[in-house]
Design a protein around this motif. Structure first.
Motif, PDB file in Angstrom:
ATOM      1  N   TYR A 415      55.256  81.878  17.272  1.00 19.77           N
ATOM      2  CA  TYR A 415      55.342  80.432  17.176  1.00 19.77           C
ATOM      3  C   TYR A 415      53.960  79.829  17.363  1.00 19.77           C
ATOM      4  CZ  TYR A 415      60.440  80.747  17.445  1.00 19.77           C
ATOM      5  OH  TYR A 415      61.748  81.025  17.195  1.00 19.77           O
ATOM      6  N   TYR A 417      51.990  76.009  18.222  1.00 14.16           N
ATOM      7  CA  TYR A 417      52.200  74.650  18.742  1.00 14.16           C
ATOM      8  C   TYR A 417      51.866  73.616  17.671  1.00 14.16           C
ATOM      9  CZ  TYR A 417      51.247  70.415  21.405  1.00 14.16           C
ATOM     10  OH  TYR A 417      51.224  69.120  21.845  1.00 14.16           O
ATOM     11  N   THR A 420      53.530  66.957  20.385  1.00 13.57           N
ATOM     12  CA  THR A 420      54.329  66.574  21.563  1.00 13.57           C
ATOM     13  C   THR A 420      54.762  65.141  21.377  1.00 13.57           C
ATOM     14  OG1 THR A 420      53.010  68.040  22.935  1.00 13.57           O
ATOM     15  CG2 THR A 420      54.368  66.414  24.082  1.00 13.57           C
ATOM     16  N   ASP A 421      56.056  64.858  21.540  1.00 12.17           N
ATOM     17  CA  ASP A 421      56.561  63.504  21.320  1.00 12.17           C
ATOM     18  C   ASP A 421      56.306  62.631  22.547  1.00 12.17           C
ATOM     19  OD1 ASP A 421      58.271  64.664  23.049  1.00 12.17           O
ATOM     20  OD2 ASP A 421      60.122  64.115  22.008  1.00 12.17           O
ATOM     21  N   HIS A 425      58.393  66.323  25.019  1.00 11.39           N
ATOM     22  CA  HIS A 425      58.937  67.557  24.453  1.00 11.39           C
ATOM     23  C   HIS A 425      57.914  68.153  23.480  1.00 11.39           C
ATOM     24  CE1 HIS A 425      62.827  66.761  26.203  1.00 11.39           C
ATOM     25  NE2 HIS A 425      62.750  65.521  25.738  1.00 11.39           N
ATOM     26  N   LYS A 426      57.639  69.449  23.610  1.00 14.12           N
ATOM     27  CA  LYS A 426      56.701  70.160  22.740  1.00 14.12           C
ATOM     28  C   LYS A 426      57.452  70.806  21.587  1.00 14.12           C
ATOM     29  CE  LYS A 426      53.412  71.179  26.463  1.00 14.12           C
ATOM     30  NZ  LYS A 426      52.686  72.261  27.184  1.00 14.12           N
ATOM     31  N   PHE A 427      56.878  70.733  20.394  1.00 11.96           N
ATOM     32  CA  PHE A 427      57.475  71.306  19.193  1.00 11.96           C
ATOM     33  C   PHE A 427      56.572  72.446  18.702  1.00 11.96           C
ATOM     34  CE2 PHE A 427      59.391  67.186  19.455  1.00 11.96           C
ATOM     35  CZ  PHE A 427      60.686  67.384  18.986  1.00 11.96           C
ATOM     36  N   TYR A 428      57.225  73.606  18.335  1.00  7.32           N
ATOM     37  CA  TYR A 428      56.531  74.796  17.857  1.00  7.32           C
ATOM     38  C   TYR A 428      57.026  75.116  16.448  1.00  7.32           C
ATOM     39  CZ  TYR A 428      55.030  75.504  22.673  1.00  7.32           C
ATOM     40  OH  TYR A 428      54.479  75.352  23.901  1.00  7.32           O
ATOM     41  N   ARG A 429      56.197  75.779  15.669  1.00  4.55           N
ATOM     42  CA  ARG A 429      56.529  76.160  14.286  1.00  4.55           C
ATOM     43  C   ARG A 429      56.434  77.684  14.175  1.00  4.55           C
ATOM     44  NH1 ARG A 429      53.330  73.061   9.811  1.00  4.55           N
ATOM     45  NH2 ARG A 429      54.687  71.415  10.652  1.00  4.55           N
ATOM     46  N   GLU A 446      60.392  73.436  12.285  1.00  6.42           N
ATOM     47  CA  GLU A 446      59.923  73.113  13.630  1.00  6.42           C
ATOM     48  C   GLU A 446      61.042  73.341  14.648  1.00  6.42           C
ATOM     49  OE1 GLU A 446      58.414  69.230  13.726  1.00  6.42           O
ATOM     50  OE2 GLU A 446      56.713  69.620  12.393  1.00  6.42           O
ATOM     51  N   PRO A 448      62.108  72.832  18.714  1.00  8.63           N
ATOM     52  CA  PRO A 448      61.730  72.199  19.990  1.00  8.63           C
ATOM     53  C   PRO A 448      61.822  73.180  21.136  1.00  8.63           C
ATOM     54  CG  PRO A 448      63.953  71.595  19.421  1.00  8.63           C
ATOM     55  CD  PRO A 448      63.432  72.411  18.261  1.00  8.63           C
TER      56      PRO A 448
END
Length: 451
Positions: A415, A417, A420-421, A425-429, A446, A448
């Motif tokens: 994944y 990075y 971050t909203d 919350h961090k979102f990974y791809r 994506e 979360p």
């Protein structure tokens, strides 16, 4: 959570450093030989490591397990319905006579509305006399003045300074009486009431003669409705519904030994230590007991104030006249005790036996009741067979694979990075592997993660 040290709130700083000395510190110097008292608070010493806890108790070591025997099962008796039918008739159904009931007539009269449906074509007085006038808006008469502050300094006297005339104060006249000399002779104690009072002769009080009691010639009728209509009949004493006291337990004597007495091990208990206070040693130097009050106090010679106690009054030496109106006019009367007015009862008490037969007991007919049908299911499985404990959930359940959060180790799981909203919350791809023989580049999704 930073807090500044407290400082004095002054508008202008005068440059003078504050002095932390007090009058007590200047007049009472410290003594080198006198030590401050020791604190009785125990020191926060950590307990030493006394070894690892074994985890065994007296109950675990001395407890003996017993075999558990299953309780005997008593099968219920077979139900056998009783023969016959129940007569559901009651005294109310047998003696009740039905009547025809008609509608209730209302005693309240109907509402009458004294109105008509005709339309009103008249003109009211307000519309007839009102005339609309054309009015113009009045202009404002206020003159606008722009304020110009003076350029020179104000040095003129005020109206109070010009018109004030100092006057000498005139003290008011004192209403205090002049110092009069007291009479030298004795006080005669004569007043206007004593000199002008005229003594009148008192007439004897009017006493009403007491009337003599005359008893009535008619006999007293003390017969009440209860005494006339009541006929007492002897009856049997009601039986008590309280169950008999039965003794619960066996009659065997108690042996006097228990498991606690047999398995209990006494332990030696040491007495608590007693703290002996140290011996008091008084100081050798002399203490200065002088204070500012003793040093600066000036004594004044003042005479004690004379008491304002009044002079003792005269005591009369004549005999006491103890005659009163009650003593002269009161005469004791001879009163005889009044006899009883109650007469003998005219109704004699019953002597026969009470029948104790009520209307319910005489007319009641006992019937055999049919109990309702039991819907309890029959025992399909015997109680002696052990329970397997298998359910559909246990047999058909398939475990699922647990998903690992990409926020723990994103590089190891593939994944990357992204963003971050606003909520944190961090979102990974996820990086998809390259496919052989294809030029397309798919867009990874994506995922979360919990931050």
């Amino acid at each position: 959570r930073h807090r500044c040290c407290p400082r004095t709130t002054k508008i202008y700083d005068d440059g003078v450093q504050p002095s932390h000395t007090t009058e007590y510190l200047e007049n009472y110097p410290g003594y080198g030989t006198v030590c401050p008292p020791e604190s009785c608070k125990p020191k926060p010493d950590l307990p030493e490591d006394q070894g690892r806890m074994d985890g065994t108790t007296t109950f675990k070591s001395d407890y003996l397990p017993y075999e558990i025997v299953a309780r005997p099962f008593w099968p219920p008796a077979e139900y056998r319905p009783k023969s016959g039918t129940i007569d559901l008739g009651t005294v109310y159904q047998r003696d009740y006579n039905p009547h025809k009931v008609g509608p209730v007539t209302l005693a309240r009269p109907r509402e009458r509305k004294h109105t008509s449906g005709a339309k009103v074509d008249t003109v009211p007085t307000y519309r007839d006399h009102y005339r609309l006038w054309k009015s113009q808006r009045t202009e404002s008469c206020k003159v606008e003045h722009q304020y110009e502050p003076p350029s020179e300094r104000f040095g003129n006297p005020s109206t109070f300074q010009d018109d004030y005339i100092p006057r000498q104060p005139n003290p008011p006249l004192s209403c205090k009486p002049c110092d009069s000399k007291l009479a030298e002779g004795p006080f005669d104690a004569n007043t206007i009431h004593r000199t002008a009072y005229v003594v009148h002769e008192m007439q004897p009080l009017f006493v009403r003669p007491r009337e003599e009691y005359k008893p009535s010639d008619q006999p007293f009728e003390d017969l009440t409705t209860h005494q006339r209509d009541f006929k007492g009949m002897p009856g049997e004493q009601a039986k008590s519904c309280k169950p008999e006291d039965r003794k619960l337990g066996s009659d065997d004597p108690f042996k006097g030994t228990t498991e606690f007495r047999d398995r209990y091990q006494p332990y030696l208990v040491t007495a608590p230590e007693f703290h002996k206070p140290g011996e008091y040693i008084p100081p050798t130097e002399k203490m200065d007991l002088k204070s500012t009050n003793r040093l600066d106090y000036i004594r004044h010679k003042a005479a004690p104030r004379a008491p304002i106690k009044p002079a003792p009054g005269r005591k009369s030496t004549g005999p006491f006249q103890g005659k009163t109106t009650t003593k002269e006019d009161y005469q004791p009367w001879s009163v005889c005790p009044r006899g009883l007015i109650k007469k003998d009862e005219e109704i004699q008490k019953p002597t026969g036996r009470f029948a104790s037969l009520t209307t319910f007991r005489s007319h009641y007919i006992p019937h055999q009741a049919n109990p309702p049908q039991s819907f309890k299911p029959v025992h399909t499985v015997a109680t002696a067979v052990p329970f397997k404990g298998e359910t559909l959930y246990r047999t058909e359940y398939t475990p699922k694979k647990k998903e690992v959060c990409p926020g723990c180790q994103p590089d190891a799981q593939g994944y990357v990075y992204v963003t971050t909203d606003a909520q944190g919350h961090k979102f990974y791809r996820q990086l998809s592997p390259e496919r052989s023989g294809s030029n397309c580049s798919p867009i990874p999704e994506e995922v979360p993660a919990v931050s």
